[in-house]
Write an enzyme that holds these catalytic residues in place. Sequence first.
Site, short mmCIF file in Angstrom:
data_model
loop_
_atom_site.label_atom_id
_atom_site.label_comp_id
_atom_site.label_asym_id
_atom_site.label_seq_id
_atom_site.Cartn_x
_atom_site.Cartn_y
_atom_site.Cartn_z
N ASN A 54 40.25 41.49 42.09
CA ASN A 54 40.75 43.30 40.78
C ASN A 54 40.45 43.45 39.77
OD1 ASN A 54 44.25 42.47 42.12
ND2 ASN A 54 42.61 42.72 42.96
N PRO A 76 47.44 38.59 37.15
CA PRO A 76 48.17 39.57 36.41
C PRO A 76 47.27 40.01 38.28
CG PRO A 76 46.14 38.76 36.01
CD PRO A 76 46.13 37.45 36.26
N THR A 77 46.69 39.75 39.20
CA THR A 77 45.82 40.18 39.89
C THR A 77 47.44 41.26 40.94
OG1 THR A 77 45.98 38.59 41.73
CG2 THR A 77 44.24 39.17 40.14
N CYS A 78 47.20 41.54 41.57
CA CYS A 78 47.84 42.63 42.70
C CYS A 78 47.75 41.54 43.87
CB CYS A 78 47.52 44.21 43.00
SG CYS A 78 47.94 44.72 43.52
N ASP A 79 48.12 40.46 44.29
CA ASP A 79 47.86 40.06 45.16
C ASP A 79 49.02 38.74 45.66
OD1 ASP A 79 47.91 37.81 46.83
OD2 ASP A 79 45.52 38.58 47.62
#
Length: 380
Positions: free
Chosen positions: A370, A326-329
């Site tokens: 995050n 789910p992370t912005c990575d």
Amino acid sequence: MTPKIARYLAAQAPATPCLVVDVDRIEERYQELRAALPLARIYYAVKANPAPPVLQRLAALGSSFDAASWEEIDLSLQAGAPASRISFGNTIKKGSAIARAHAAGVSMFAFDCDEELDKLARHAPGSRVYCRILVENAGAEWPLSRKFGTTVAHARALMLRAQDLGLDPFGLSFHVGSQQTTTDAYEAAIGKVAMLFTDLAQAGLDIRMVNLGGGFPTRYRDDVPEIDQFTSAIARALTAAFGNALPELVVEPGRFLVGDAGVVSSEVVLVSRRGDSTAANGGKRWVYLDIGRFGGLAETEGESIRYQFRTPHDGGSTGPVAIAGPTCDGADILYERSDYRLPLDLACGERVELLSTGAYVSTYCSTRFNGFAPLAEHYI
């Protein structure tokens, strides 16, 4: 998934993402290994899952513990393990950690270089030490051969030097790699170590122990050999190498004991088509979960460990997917190349389970990358 975990998830529906571990299953695996390899002392690799309920159960069963840090030693002591049943098995240790372990009564330490040997002589005088040999890790899905171990020739010199430094050159060790899928790896490693063992004994050392390391696998998506296949191969190799004069034997299982005792329950955050939805293939389908590589699934790096998924729509029509966290990575992708197929009806908000996640998942999760909270853990 054990029936106990299935009942817990159905009755409690704990918030996701979470790890649920059946401690009774860990005891079953411990007894299974003890029966299959009765001449070996079991040193549980604490790093696989250091949760107090796990350590307490194993300590009560009489297990010994392989620790990678002072903190793991302390956890083992708190769980009820005597210091005499703890090995400081990391070959990379701070001098302060060695001194602290020695003061607590730990007397067994690993090493693989001159510099570490000097630290042991300085901070843990008189201790039993064992040298880790570099062996092939072919067949392992999580290799460990680049960072640890030394050559046979160097190990010989190190063990002789250990005696000169006032240490007890107790034994030799190796590790064939985590999630080892072939029995050949153990047979080759035992043959290699046995020659050095004999050579050192002839040189006058009172060498007494061979540490077979860990590596026994857990079944994930693909079948793996059963434990009796590994232990039969080990027994044959030991007999061929040592005859009836077997040394003391140590094994360091981690994943094997706790892997299939745990299940991660996760929520589907998004199911989407990447690319042109009007194209012939409808665009690539991506499934995003509320747990990813930074939430505990670090062993999916390189798609090395391939977990099995359970969904509410199993048995229905499936299609290829990429699976991500789910992370912005951009690195937070679990599987893109391993031909995962999930049900076409799988939708946002539904729960899925990742099976056999009892090993390493809880300790690999980040603190709050995050802003996501660490993985919740439930031991039942």
